[in-house]
Each structure stands twice: as C-alpha cells, then as structure tokens.
Scaffold this active site. Sequence first.
Site, PDB file in Angstrom:
ATOM      1  N   ASP A   1      13.978 144.696 100.065  1.00 22.14           N
ATOM      2  CA  ASP A   1      13.403 144.692 101.417  1.00 22.14           C
ATOM      3  C   ASP A   1      12.148 143.828 101.385  1.00 22.14           C
ATOM      4  OD1 ASP A   1      11.904 145.163 103.670  1.00 22.14           O
ATOM      5  OD2 ASP A   1      12.045 147.352 103.582  1.00 22.14           O
TER       6      ASP A   1
ATOM      7  N   CYS B   1       5.881 154.695 109.179  1.00 19.36           N
ATOM      8  CA  CYS B   1       7.336 154.816 108.940  1.00 19.36           C
ATOM      9  C   CYS B   1       7.623 154.932 107.449  1.00 19.36           C
ATOM     10  CB  CYS B   1       8.114 153.648 109.542  1.00 19.36           C
ATOM     11  SG  CYS B   1       7.915 153.526 111.305  1.00 19.36           S
TER      12      CYS B   1
END
Length: 416
Positions: free
Chosen positions: A210, A374
């Site tokens: 990511d 998050c």
Amino acid sequence: MGETATAAATRTLDVARIRAEFPALHQESHGKPLVYLDNAATTQKPRRVIDAVTRFYERDCANVHRGVHQLSQRATIAYESARTTVKRHLGAADSREIVFTRGTTEAINLVASSFVRPRLAPGDEILITGMEHHSNIVPWQLLCEATGAVLKIVPITDAGEIELERFAELLSERTRMVGVVHVSNALGTVNPVREMVEIAHDRGVPVLVDGAQAVPHGRVDVGELDCDFYVFSGHKTYGPTGIGALYGKREHLLGMVPWQGGGDMILSVTWEKTRYAEPPHRFEAGTPNIAGAIGLAAALDYLDGLGPEAVAAHEAALLEAATEAVLSVPGVRLIGAARHRAGALSFVMDGIHPHDIGTILDTEGVAIRAGHHCAQPVMQRFGVSATVRASFAVYNTHEEIGRLVEGLYAVKEVFG
Ligand code: 7TS
C-alpha cells in the site's frame, strides 16, 4: 541524460515558487494565512493539474476506446498516455501492468477479489501488519468471512516498527498473500518492504504494498521492490480525487478474473459466452475517470520535474524540524518513533483531547487532522483513542512549523 539521484537530492527546491503553483494555499482561514498540514488526508493541487483537467473538459471531452471521431481519439490517446506516465513514474516494465482505479481502497479490493479470492480455501491465511490503514484490513476481513480464510497480524514495536522476526515466523505454509503499508499514515513509519518482499518470496508468497503515503514523498520503484502489487491514490500525490492506480506484475494480471463486468472490459459478448479483454482493460469496466487519469499524469509529471529525491530531502528536513519543535512543547508525546519516518508526525498532549487541539489549531489557521486516521488498531496498540497528526508536502515551510508550535502554545493557554 538526467542528473543523478544524489545531485537531485542535494538540489534545493525553490519552495516559494512551488507555493505559487498551488492556488488553494493562498487563502486565509479564520482570518489567518492558511497553514495546510493535512496532506496525508489529501494534498492541494498545482495549477497545472487543475488546468490539465479543465483542458480535457473544454477541448477533448469524449469517451475513450470507442469513438472514431477526433475528440474520442484525443481522449483515448490522453488516457492511455496517462497510463504510460504512471508506469514510468513507478518504474514498471510495461504500461499493461497499470490498472486505473478510484484510488488505493479500490485497488486493494480489486486484488482481494480477482487475485486472492479464487486462490483461497478455508484455513488459508492472509498476513498483514499491525499498522495498516482500514483499507488494507477490511477487504481482507470480508474475504476471510466469505471463504473461511484466516487473517494474521504482524505485531509492531513500541517505536512503531514492524517486528520483522515475527513477520518471518508468521509466514506459513497456508499464507496466500501478504499486505503491507509502505509508509504508515498514522505513525509515519517507513517499512522495509524490499526486505519483506524478499522474505515472503522465499516462501513463495506474493506481496501487495500500500503506497498511498509513499508515492507523494519520494522515489518508488516497483522493479526494485519486486512486489507483486503496488497501489496508490492520485489525490494524495497532487492529483485529482477519484483516481489512483494498481500496479500488478503482468503474469499475475494475465491470470486474474474480472471483478466488475460491463463495457470496455470485454472482447466480445454473446448469450453463450463472453470473452474478456486483456489486462489492464479487463479490470476497468465502464467509462473510466478520464479527466482524473489526465490530471494524475500531470501531477506525476510535476513531481518528476521537481525530482522525487529533492522532494524527499525537503520533507525529511521539515519532519526532523517539526519533531524537535513539537517535542519542545511541554506535555507533548510522540506516537511512533520509528528510526525511518516520512510524511507525518503523530502526537498527543497530556490531558487534552486531540479533537480540542485540532479545533483550536483551526482557529489559528493551522489545518491538521485529529482522530484515529482510519487506523484504529494502531490507536489501540498505543492505548490512545486518537492522535494529532501534522503531515507534510513539498510546499510546506519551516515558518509553517513555527505556526504549528505557536498554535500548540495557544492550546495550552486555553487549557491552562
Ligand atoms: N492506505 C493508506 C496508507 C492511507 O493513508 C489511505 C488514506 C488509504 C490507504 C486509503 O486511500 P483512499 O484514497 O483510497 O481513501 N489515508 C487517509 C488519511 O490518513 N487521512 O485521510 C485519509
């Protein structure tokens, strides 16, 4: 030939000139010059990105891959040449290894659906780390729920680094996929992904990286990393929202089933049998975000023009100065003290809720993010519900760090 990486890194950036490119930076917030330090959430956009998007809508607006007319041909050329720009920027071998997506989140979901899911049996394992963003957690949880696979987590140290030995131990016969964040959005930790890819590949396990918080902050070379998949979002790297990309090794993409069906992803459709297009179009059903791809290419060209090494050097200096300055404020505690950090600085202040800090900083014209970013498991790991996060971009200055610190003193004044 272009200059060497070292020459680029030592070249200093003209930050005043860079700032002049970003219209949004030149405004007041609560009557004070805006200090924008929420770049990990999204970056501001340079004029040339805004212009590239506008130019598409004013002059070339048409759908891609279908019209014989001039506008459609221009739109198709611009869209496909944006793919080549992404390929070049990431150091991929082939433009067909680049799939446009809505962003990082969609790219991870694509890999989960099309690559991992068909290979999963009950009891198989997916291995991720304890510092992932929700978008590199929840898709795997959904997959595990649907297939009976098991999600395993590599723990992180008190400094906010991955426990590499545990990573190697947790890779098992049943591991089918590794997912790891390149740079943590909540801690700023830069992970040793090259090393992790090597360890995983030794066991025959593919790796998804990511790169949402890595691509904006320096050179990424997927060839060097040798990862199987690499994902990022345009909007965090000076590009538009709603566009991002998945890099996937050609051999993987060729073997992957579609994940969404529709126009543009087929070769032919009959009632008896539909034949799918080759990658990358197999994974781009429907009208894509054409303007977004064009804007993203303009953003990556901009970054390449500045020199990713020079950008990294400027931001490293900012991060170091900010760390020292913020820590000089009494009562501040850093969350995440990895040896190698980039982009973001996370901290808490004794007895003051991060949301209160965020609100007061806002009235001082300083935009930061307060919350769990998050990454709730990271918050749980450090025993906090939220942190204050200042995150940097190429246009930030040392004066702005001064404004952040002044703001923190204003917070202390309010809370006595
Ligand atoms: N991965 C990382 C490491 C991120 O930081 C983010 C977004 C994502 C994935 C998801 O990206 P998206 O573009 O698909 O939404 N991070 C943040 C953040 O830190 N604050 O707001 C969004």
